[in-house]
Write a protein that holds these residues in place. Structure first.
Motif: not given
Length: 382
Positions: A282, A286, A290, A293, A301, A304
């Protein structure tokens, strides 16, 4: 070869008591045997085999399976527990560099049932084989069987020895005074001795006529002190067997509890590994999705999480397998507890019957009147 530093095949044998306890836990229909080797009449050192059972094949390399032997009783017992124990004893004794160097060995075979006729021949063969190599050997079967010898396998063979001696485990009596495993039968195969019955073909007839070639019984253990006459010997024997079944059920509950706890720990480890892997995946995804961030939308979400779960799928099978193992262990534990409850009730019922029988007044018979009661010895192998 597993060595033990403090042992004795004499009256105070803690090892024999442990061996008797180990084989008593196996269910009816499964023969279990553990072998020990004592060298040069030592009572301070022994070597112990694994517990062998009748549920596995002796294998093509077995010395004592004799699968093509001309005698039916020997062929039908080719995979008996004693076969593997004798193979182990022969291998251990001959690989110790003892061949050609005279010395003595005592091989004890502790089993939950008496030796069948085919394995009686094998045990004597081990003695003879090692004697030729200069290893003076005796094979001493000790078994948890309430009658010295009984027919089994549909009457096709005889288990145990007609001239076996009833014995008591002094160590067992001290540790577990009410345990039925304290009482056992003992016989001894020695060089030039008998195999315990007339011949394989005449085994049932020999058992019926109570004739056999003599062996030498174990002098190291005291004989069982005869019990007072029972108002019902059959009831007393049933109670002994019920107590033994209860002890087996207790052992089964303990083993099943340990298996359940082990499976639960395995499941917890599998879940922990899966969660740790998911978090790593994860985090990596992430950063890919992204890199700045920034706050993710609900859709991002969800995407993901879905991708992380998909990539982490390799950790699902171990969790599923562990869950199935826990379920199976729980079922086994429940069955074992049910069996223990039934065994306990059976013991209580027989104890009540025995108490009632003991409290009844003795029946007197008038002169000239006789009552004959025929009682069959032995029974099926358990």
């Amino acid at each position: 070869m597993h060595s033990s530093s403090s042992s004795s095949y004499g009256a105070g044998s803690l090892e024999r008591n442990q061996d008797l306890q180990d084989v008593a836990m196996y269910p009816n229909g499964t023969t279990a045997v553990v072998a020990r080797i004592y060298l040069d009449e030592s009572t301070t050192s022994s070597y112990r085999s694994p517990v062998y059972t009748s549920s596995t094949s002796a294998g093509s390399g077995s010395r004592y399976a004799w699968a093509s032997h001309g005698d039916q009783e020997i062929r039908m017992s080719k995979n008996d527990a004693e076969v593997k124990a004798l193979d182990w004893a022969y291998e251990q004794l001959t690989q110790r560099g003892a061949a050609g160097r005279p010395y003595k060995a005592v091989v004890t075979l502790v089993g939950n049932t008496g030796t069948c006729n085919g394995c009686k021949v094998r045990q004597q063969a081990l003695v003879d084989d090692l004697t030729i190599l200069g290893i003076k050997t005796s094979v001493r079967p000790n078994y948890l069987y309430w009658d010295p010898a009984s027919p089994g396998r549909g009457g096709e063979t005889t288990y145990g020895y007609i001239r076996a001696e009833p014995r008591i485990s002094a160590a067992g009596a001290a540790l577990y005074p009410n345990s039925p495993t304290n009482q056992y039968q003992s016989y001894d195969h020695v060089s030039g001795g008998g195999i315990g019955y007339a011949s394989p073909q005449n085994a049932i007839r020999a058992a019926a006529s109570r004739t056999s070639a003599p062996g030498r019984t174990d002098p190291d253990t005291p004989q069982v002190t005869p019990s007072p006459p029972s108002s019902s010997p059959t009831l007393e024997q049933a109670l002994r067997q019920a107590v033994l079944e209860r002890q087996r059920a207790q052992n089964a509950v303990i083993n099943c509890t340990m298996s359940r706890d082990s499976a639960a720990r395995e499941l917890e480890r599998a879940k922990t590994d899966r969660l740790a892997s998911y978090r790593r995946i994860h985090e990596r995804l992430s950063k890919t999705i992204n890199p700045m961030n920034r706050p993710l939308t609900n859709v991002q979400q969800s995407e993901l999480s879905t991708r992380a779960v998909r990539e982490n799928a390799a950790f699902d099978p171990p969790v599923t397998a562990a869950q199935q193992k826990v379920g199976k262990a729980e079922s086994g534990l429940a069955a074992a507890r049910t069996a223990l409850t039934a065994a306990q009730r059976k013991v209580e019922t027989l104890e009540a019957q025995q108490s009632a029988a003991a409290s009844r007044p003795a029946v007197s018979h008038t002169a000239g009147t006789s009552t004959g009661v025929s009682r069959s010895r032995g029974g099926n192998r358990f």
